[in-house]
Scaffold this motif. Sequence first.
Motif, short mmCIF file in Angstrom:
data_model
loop_
_atom_site.label_atom_id
_atom_site.label_comp_id
_atom_site.label_asym_id
_atom_site.label_seq_id
_atom_site.Cartn_x
_atom_site.Cartn_y
_atom_site.Cartn_z
N MET A 189 -2.94 45.04 0.62
CA MET A 189 -3.63 45.34 -0.63
C MET A 189 -4.50 44.17 -1.05
SD MET A 189 -2.01 46.01 -4.41
CE MET A 189 -1.02 47.37 -3.84
N LYS A 190 -5.80 44.46 -1.28
CA LYS A 190 -6.68 43.41 -1.78
C LYS A 190 -6.59 43.37 -3.30
CE LYS A 190 -11.33 41.56 -1.95
NZ LYS A 190 -11.00 41.02 -3.28
N LEU A 191 -6.35 42.18 -3.83
CA LEU A 191 -6.26 42.00 -5.27
C LEU A 191 -7.54 41.38 -5.81
CD1 LEU A 191 -2.64 40.58 -5.66
CD2 LEU A 191 -3.39 42.95 -5.87
N ASP A 192 -7.87 41.72 -7.05
CA ASP A 192 -8.97 41.05 -7.73
C ASP A 192 -8.52 39.71 -8.30
OD1 ASP A 192 -11.11 43.17 -7.62
OD2 ASP A 192 -9.51 44.30 -8.60
N ILE A 193 -7.33 39.70 -8.90
CA ILE A 193 -6.80 38.47 -9.51
C ILE A 193 -5.35 38.29 -9.06
CG2 ILE A 193 -6.34 37.22 -11.65
CD1 ILE A 193 -8.37 39.00 -13.05
N LEU A 194 -5.05 37.10 -8.54
CA LEU A 194 -3.70 36.77 -8.11
C LEU A 194 -3.24 35.52 -8.85
CD1 LEU A 194 -1.22 37.08 -6.22
CD2 LEU A 194 -2.47 35.67 -4.55
N HIS A 231 -7.04 42.57 -17.55
CA HIS A 231 -7.84 42.98 -16.40
C HIS A 231 -7.23 44.17 -15.67
CE1 HIS A 231 -9.55 38.99 -17.25
NE2 HIS A 231 -10.65 39.50 -16.73
N ALA A 232 -5.91 44.28 -15.69
CA ALA A 232 -5.28 45.47 -15.11
C ALA A 232 -5.71 46.72 -15.88
CB ALA A 232 -3.76 45.33 -15.13
N ARG A 233 -5.85 46.59 -17.21
CA ARG A 233 -6.29 47.71 -18.03
C ARG A 233 -7.74 48.08 -17.75
NH1 ARG A 233 -3.84 47.58 -24.17
NH2 ARG A 233 -1.62 47.68 -23.60
N GLN A 234 -8.49 47.13 -17.20
CA GLN A 234 -9.89 47.40 -16.82
C GLN A 234 -9.99 48.04 -15.44
OE1 GLN A 234 -11.88 43.61 -17.17
NE2 GLN A 234 -11.50 43.46 -19.37
N GLY A 279 -1.82 40.78 -9.37
CA GLY A 279 -0.48 40.53 -8.86
C GLY A 279 -0.04 39.10 -9.06
N ILE A 280 1.21 38.83 -8.67
CA ILE A 280 1.81 37.52 -8.85
C ILE A 280 2.50 37.11 -7.55
CG2 ILE A 280 3.56 36.17 -10.09
CD1 ILE A 280 3.26 38.14 -12.42
N VAL A 281 2.38 35.85 -7.19
CA VAL A 281 3.20 35.23 -6.16
C VAL A 281 3.90 34.04 -6.80
CG1 VAL A 281 3.21 33.90 -4.01
CG2 VAL A 281 1.83 35.97 -4.18
N ASP A 282 5.22 34.11 -6.88
CA ASP A 282 6.02 32.99 -7.38
C ASP A 282 6.36 32.08 -6.19
OD1 ASP A 282 6.31 33.96 -10.12
OD2 ASP A 282 7.59 35.51 -9.25
N LEU A 283 6.16 30.79 -6.36
CA LEU A 283 6.43 29.86 -5.26
C LEU A 283 7.92 29.70 -5.01
CD1 LEU A 283 3.82 27.01 -5.93
CD2 LEU A 283 3.60 29.00 -4.43
N THR A 284 8.72 29.62 -6.06
CA THR A 284 10.16 29.37 -5.92
C THR A 284 10.96 30.44 -6.65
OG1 THR A 284 10.61 28.09 -7.93
CG2 THR A 284 9.57 26.92 -6.10
N PHE A 298 -3.45 38.91 0.32
CA PHE A 298 -3.94 39.65 -0.84
C PHE A 298 -5.43 39.46 -1.11
CE2 PHE A 298 0.65 39.05 -1.88
CZ PHE A 298 0.99 40.39 -1.80
N ARG A 299 -6.06 38.47 -0.49
CA ARG A 299 -7.52 38.25 -0.55
C ARG A 299 -8.07 38.35 -1.98
NH1 ARG A 299 -9.63 42.71 2.95
NH2 ARG A 299 -7.68 43.70 2.31
N PRO A 300 -7.53 37.59 -2.90
CA PRO A 300 -8.00 37.68 -4.29
C PRO A 300 -9.38 37.03 -4.47
CG PRO A 300 -6.48 35.86 -4.07
CD PRO A 300 -6.47 36.57 -2.74
#
Length: 243
Positions: free
Chosen positions: A1-6, A26-29, A34-39, A95-97
Amino acid sequence: MKLDILAIAAHPDDVELSCAGTLMVHARQGLKTGIVDLTRGELGTRGTPEGRLIEAQDACKVMGLDVRENLSLADGFFQNTKDDQLAVIRAIRKFRPSIVLTNATEDRHPDHGRASQLVRDAAWMSGLRKIETFGDDGQPQHAWRPAQVYHFIQDRFLQPDFVVDITDVIEQKIAAIKCFKTQFLAEKDHEPQTYISSPEFFDSVMYRAKMLGKMIGVPYAEGYTSAKMIGVKSLMDLINVPT
């Protein structure tokens, strides 16, 4: 999935406190977020890593985001090293944000500043095609460099380069924060109270959003710093409210 904002952040709950509103706006737009948590936040005084993962997924549902993953780097001990950079590069290439949001460049928690540098460096290195990484399917990943990396503001105040109006989603931001029941507004139990578990800390998060909103003439906002110059195509795209 390609994301606009990560959003890539050191700990589960960093995003909720600092840039959840921006992601939801921006999701509402109709943008992919999405989110990537490091830990896993395993060094946190309260709760457990397993509980934090559940809280993080609950918050993701509240925010209506498309994806949330955890890299399981070492809480408190991850570094801006080759191995940790490669872990972040794999996530960025997956995710190619277009835009990456990440931790404050300096803050009370030392993980935040380190994450800031790690993500910024990895975002740039991700664009080098001679760095080889492989996806979840074992196939080679293509090089990808986000156009922008913005750093959100956390516990310590930093002068923002720009702010985002989050007034329309402030109730959802509060609900997302409250998903972390072991961390915020925690009732007295067998675990010790901490700097972030008190009502005063939660209030300070709201005061910050109000203060940043006041700077641009709206009720609530989130702020960011940027190492790159920011450009706009039209001055009419800005929030033009007399203050």
